[in-house]
Structure formats: C-alpha cells, structure tokens
Design an enzyme around this catalytic site. Sequence first.
Site, short mmCIF file in Angstrom:
data_model
loop_
_atom_site.label_atom_id
_atom_site.label_comp_id
_atom_site.label_asym_id
_atom_site.label_seq_id
_atom_site.Cartn_x
_atom_site.Cartn_y
_atom_site.Cartn_z
CG ASN A 178 67.62 79.72 161.41
OD1 ASN A 178 67.27 80.90 161.32
ND2 ASN A 178 67.88 78.97 160.34
N GLY A 200 63.32 71.26 157.71
CA GLY A 200 61.90 71.58 157.62
C GLY A 200 61.05 70.46 157.04
CD GLU A 237 70.98 73.81 159.35
OE1 GLU A 237 70.23 73.73 160.33
OE2 GLU A 237 70.89 74.69 158.49
CB SER A 293 63.63 67.53 161.14
OG SER A 293 63.12 68.04 159.92
CG HIS A 321 70.20 78.42 156.55
ND1 HIS A 321 69.23 78.00 155.68
CD2 HIS A 321 69.96 77.79 157.72
CE1 HIS A 321 68.42 77.14 156.31
NE2 HIS A 321 68.85 77.00 157.55
CE LYS A 335 64.85 77.54 159.04
NZ LYS A 335 64.69 76.41 158.16
CD GLU A 392 65.62 77.92 154.95
OE1 GLU A 392 65.64 78.98 155.60
OE2 GLU A 392 65.18 76.84 155.42
#
Length: 256
Positions: free
Chosen positions: A9, A174, A168, A214, A96, A11, A98
């Site tokens: 991914n 991150g 996730e 991560s 996702h 991003k 985000e």
Amino acid sequence: MRKKILAANWKMNLTQVEAASFVQTFLGEIGEVNDVEIVIVPPFTSIPALAQISEKAPFIRLGAQNVHWERSGAYTGEISATMLRALFVKYVLIGHSERRSLFGETDETVNRKVSAALEAGLRPIMCIGESLAERESGLVEKVLHRQVEGGLKGIAADHMSEIVLAYEPVWAIGTGRTATPEQAEEAHAFIRSVLAELFDQSSADRIRIQYGGSVKPENTEDLMRKPDIDGALVGGASLDPRSFAQIIRATEKTLK
Ligand code: PGA
C-alpha cells in the site's frame, strides 16, 4: 490451502516515474515467485505506469486504494470500479483506517464499495481494525464484529474466496509498533469465527485475512507462521523495493 497474499500500500507516495523505477529494481530483486500472490497498490496516477507489470511478472497483480460505488455520473473526484478494471486493476482497498478517520468512511459506505467492486469483477481488500482507545477499553471483539458484519452485509457466501480482509490495528499503522504475532493471531482467529457465524465454516476457511501495521522484513516471518494470518498489507516498508522483496522472501521461507 489459502495462498498467502502480500500487498504494497503505497498510500499517497510515488509518482509514475518513481513507480516505474521501483518496478525495475523490484523485479530484479525478487526473481520468480510462485507460491505467494503479490499486489502493488499505487496511487491512481501511477496505475498506468504499472499496467503492464503482470505481463512481465504474472504473479504480480495491480490494486487501487479506493473506489466509488456508482458506475459513472456526477461524482467529481471519484473513480469507478469499471474505470479501474479498464486499467487491469484486480484488487481494491476498501475502508482503510485512514479513509475511515480522515475521509468519513463508515461501515455503510464500505459495504456499498465492497458490493460495487464485486459486481465489476474487482476483488476487495476490506480493511478493519480497532483504535488504541478501543483496545484499552476491551472493545476489540465488538469493533471487529461490527466492521465485518457491516462491511459484508448482503454479500453472498460464494463471493468469499474473492474477498480479502486486512486486519490493521490502528495503533500499529505507521507507528513502528507492530501487534505481537500472538495478538494478531488472536484477532484473526476471532475474525474467522465471526465469518463462520455470519456465513458458514467453509466461507470462513476460504477467506484470506492479511495483517497490517508496521510490517517489516524483521517481523514478517513470525507473523506469517501463524495459522490464521494469510499475508500482509504493508505500508511504509513497501516503498523501498528491496525491503518489500525481503518481506516476500521471509514469507516464502515460512512455506518450506
Ligand atoms: P504501515 O502501513 O505498514 O506503514 O504501518 C500499513 C497500512 O496502513 O496499510
């Protein structure tokens, strides 16, 4: 047997020129990969630069990071599943964290997107996961149950082998703070039990569940050895072709 699936991914990173250079280095690094499925998920603008990648390396598939649920129309700034299919895209990330936290996506919009993707022949990678506050309040199972049930509402059981779930935990994305293999396995086994309850055992056994948050070359092997972890959704470490290649090699090691 569920084939392991590793997705990169990217991003909002890598222009089309950078994407082309990634591919060149990446193909040189990985050689032939047979027993793991690899998906590269660039931003929309870099998809054309990668459209031919599956010709050179048939084990690599293309993904997109989002999709709209309508086929066409007055939806400025949006991209439909048909448009993605026309660029040889096979997978699409949906929901996702985000997108949920920064762009207001809900289980309901996730559900519409999952349906639209399947209808167009795209394979959804539906992302779920709890926040740190939810984990600390003992709400992990409640949140995961709600997200799986809401996101897959009305989806027929015979679509299950086309759907990938990505667990996730938001606190691991991150942050450098990975879930331990035991924490991840516990969540994955729970998600599979929810699928068995909502659909049936054979659907639950077929669906692949990736871990994300991560993932790096150093922690891949221990995660991928867990029985309910069927791959990884990799953010930061997938931007470097060498580290993503190491993640693939670490995963292949667990299959021998
Ligand atoms: P990360 O991102 O690997 O950088 O934690 C994972 C993701 O957000 O999909």
